[in-house]
Design a protein around this motif. Structure first.
Motif, mmCIF file in Angstrom:
data_model
loop_
_atom_site.group_PDB
_atom_site.id
_atom_site.type_symbol
_atom_site.label_atom_id
_atom_site.label_comp_id
_atom_site.label_asym_id
_atom_site.label_seq_id
_atom_site.Cartn_x
_atom_site.Cartn_y
_atom_site.Cartn_z
ATOM 1 N N GLU A 119 0.826 -1.059 0.080
ATOM 2 C CA GLU A 119 -0.078 0.122 -0.105
ATOM 3 C C GLU A 119 0.880 1.184 0.056
ATOM 4 O OE1 GLU A 119 -4.005 0.664 2.145
ATOM 5 O OE2 GLU A 119 -2.475 1.354 3.326
ATOM 6 N N ASN A 120 2.002 1.397 0.753
ATOM 7 C CA ASN A 120 2.764 2.544 0.986
ATOM 8 C C ASN A 120 3.834 2.432 -0.313
ATOM 9 O OD1 ASN A 120 5.032 0.903 1.958
ATOM 10 N ND2 ASN A 120 4.426 1.501 4.073
ATOM 11 N N GLY A 121 3.943 1.546 -1.077
ATOM 12 C CA GLY A 121 4.868 1.429 -2.403
ATOM 13 C C GLY A 121 6.232 0.616 -1.835
ATOM 14 N N GLY A 122 6.367 0.127 -0.704
ATOM 15 C CA GLY A 122 7.517 -0.362 -0.016
ATOM 16 C C GLY A 122 7.744 -1.867 -0.585
ATOM 17 N N LEU A 123 6.643 -2.494 -1.189
ATOM 18 C CA LEU A 123 6.894 -4.017 -1.680
ATOM 19 C C LEU A 123 6.563 -3.987 -2.920
ATOM 20 C CD1 LEU A 123 5.526 -5.867 1.478
ATOM 21 C CD2 LEU A 123 8.057 -5.223 0.969
#
Length: 595
Positions: A119-123
């Protein structure tokens, strides 16, 4: 639960028809842990909320002195050389990772601004990339800014074979890039289901490039900061007498508001677990004591003193025995127990099988450990979904004798069995600790009844668990026939825990005996299953592969699990501390306070 059913549940969470808590409860029922459930949601693009840690002080400082007892005394303060838990605990006071594990197994940001998720673009969707956003305005203890350069350097430092870091396995197959001063990206060679290994927990503590930059590689042991750390943690280094006392003072620039509560910190090393428990529970001389490997009846009596309380938390730790299949008494190229040698008798699977039958695990649990451990035949016991249901233990002197008879080992005039002139006589070593010496005695007595003679050896804990490459009595040297100790599972996923069973982690002279595979035993099938598990995104298939690795070593009776350990500590009655079974005890020492 089928893969289709699992995907339907995740879809229900994403659409708001099932709460995240409800999803976690269902996964717990299947044997998963909260963090594994969270990571499954994160990989599917569903954010998973971190646990919050209660903390009541409204300002930093004012708490006076915090006194901690580590009865296994620390000997170094570089977390990447710390093969013993005692050194990892001491190092974590000064150094921090990007994130740590709480007692529920939740991933908690420390030097990171947030936990990566879809969701936060980290994965990334393919499981190959993780992007960490770093906290801003974090300073090293000397006032220099903490940046992405330090994170990238730490990976290079640990991955360099010449550094001979204990944490090498977490960094060798990744690429770490600086995106900007406060963002780094990790790229894995293969899809990686458990990405929270580099820069997380025990293996993840970040080093300052400006203090270690000149000491990467062959000069790594010469760095002054190995003993005089400059970190980002809640306490600044004051003094260290290896094997004795470590002192620190409150970091006034700590990056968490109102923390730490205590003004000064003293970590006293040495002694034994019983005296450490007494100093907290009865006399109140110390505030906290770690790893109370003390007979449970003794602890219960001490608790009646009212000065302190015993804390127990679930963990993946295991008390076990290694049977050495190499020759500890023959030196080859400057090292004993070399993989180039073969043990005269323990290389025989039948002898190992017999010894396994001579361990009365139930009595060891009942009469010695109590709350501190549960008898087991499996090296991995937590989370439950990773525990083998196939492995079973049995105590039978009769069966052990028959196995040895059938294998051709005859009793001599002294009652000791031998074959081809090779006697079943072994040196059995462990650290000095009352429960361990009692366990040794129980096993020795049973072995005598089967014609096996054990010479019991006890080594001072600070020596046994040290990283001293010159000392022959460290557990990683394995300069004996068999040895017993506890190894800690550093995270609520057994992948890194099981790298103790792969061929490329064998401890030897070249890696300064810091390789994770202390047993020296290897099996191509275990290597293959482990590599496959590292890139298998299906959680059910991945668990089966890791279970296979575990079973290969346990069924070969090279690894003899004894007890699934509960982590036991003691704290003063008025001390609020955050004791985790998935990280070192000092993982969140900044949040400790006194009521």
């Amino acid at each position: 639960m089928t893969e289709h059913e699992l995907r339907d549940l995740i879809a229900e969470v994403a659409e708001g028809r099932l709460s995240r808590r409800g999803f976690v409860r269902r996964m717990l029922a299947l044997g998963l842990t909260a963090p594994m459930a969270g990571m499954m949601l994160a990989h599917s693009g569903v954010a998973f909320a971190d646990a919050t840690l209660p903390y009541k002080p409204t300002k930093a400082g004012g708490g006076g002195l915090l006194k901690v007892l580590l009865w296994q005394a620390p000997t170094l303060l570089n977390p990447h050389f710390a093969s013993g838990t005692k050194d990892q605990i001491a190092s974590r006071i000064f150094f921090e990772p990007l994130a740590g594990w709480d007692k529920e197994g939740n991933l908690i940001p420390q030097l990171a601004a947030e936990v990566p998720s879809r969701e936060n673009g980290g994965l990334s969707a393919d499981g190959r990339e993780v992007t960490w956003k770093l906290k801003r305005n974090v300073k090293w203890h000397d006032g220099k800014p903490f940046t992405a350069d330090d994170v990238v350097f730490t990976a290079e430092y640990a991955a360099d074979p010449a550094t001979a870091a204990f944490t090498t396995g977490a960094y060798t197959n990744i690429k770490v890039e600086k995106i900007d001063d406060h963002t780094v990206k990790i790229t894995f060679r293969e899809p990686t289901p458990f990405w929270a290994d580099p820069f997380v927990g025990v293996t993840g503590q970040i080093l300052p490039k400006h203090h270690f930059g000149e000491y990467k590689g062959a000069k790594s042991r010469e760095a002054p900061a190995n003993l005089k750390p400059v970190g980002t943690g809640p306490y600044k280094f004051v003094d260290f007498k290896p094997g004795d006392v470590l002192t620190g003072e409150r970091n006034p620039d700590y990056h968490v508001p109102n923390q730490p509560f205590f003004d000064r910190l003293e970590v006293k090393g040495g002694g034994d677990a019983v005296s450490a428990a007494r100093a907290v529970l009865q006399t109140g001389e110390y505030d906290y004591a770690w790893n109370l490997q003390v007979e449970d009846d003794v602890l219960k009596r001490m608790e009646t003193g009212g000065r302190g309380r015993v804390s127990t938390v679930v963990s993946g730790d295991i008390e076990f025995i290694i049977l050495n299949t190499t020759d500890p008494w023959t030196e080859v190229d400057g090292e004993r127990s070399s993989v180039k040698t073969k043990h005269p008798t323990l290389s025989d699977p039948k002898v190992r099988e017999a010894i396994n039958l001579l361990i009365d695990r139930d009595s060891i649990q009942k009469f010695i450990y109590g709350r501190g451990g549960t008898a087991t035949a499996s090296f991995v016991n937590q989370p439950p979904r990773f525990k083998s249901q196939k492995l079973k233990y049995e105590f039978s002197i009769e069966k052990a004798n028959k196995i040895l008879d059938d294998a051709g080992y005859k009793r001599g005039s002294d009652g000791i069995r031998e074959k081809d002139g090779k006697k079943l006589k072994y040196v059995f070593q462990t650290s000095i600790n009352a429960p361990r010496q009692k366990t040794q005695a129980i096993i020795k007595q049973a072995c005598q009844r089967a014609g096996i003679d054990l010479e019991l050896k006890s080594v001072t804990a600070s020596v046994f668990f040290s990283s001293d490459v010159a000392n022959p009595d460290t557990y990683t040297k394995l300069y004996c026939d068999m040895e017993m100790y506890t190894t800690t599972q550093p995270q609520p996923d057994p992948e890194r825990f099981l790298n103790q069973f792969v061929s490329w982690e064998i401890a030897n002279k070249e890696n300064k005996w810091l390789g994770r595979n202390v047993s020296r035993y290897s099996d191509p099938a275990a290597d293959e299953a482990y590599r496959a598990a590292q890139k298998e995104l299906d959680p059910v298939k991945r668990a089966a592969l890791l279970i296979k690795v575990n079973e290969i070593f346990c069924e070969a009776h090279v690894i003899l699990p004894l007890l699934s350990r509960t982590r036991v500590a003691a704290g003063a009655s008025n001390l609020m501390f955050d004791h985790s079974g998935w990280d070192v005890d000092t993982w969140n020492i900044a949040a400790w306070y006194r009521t």
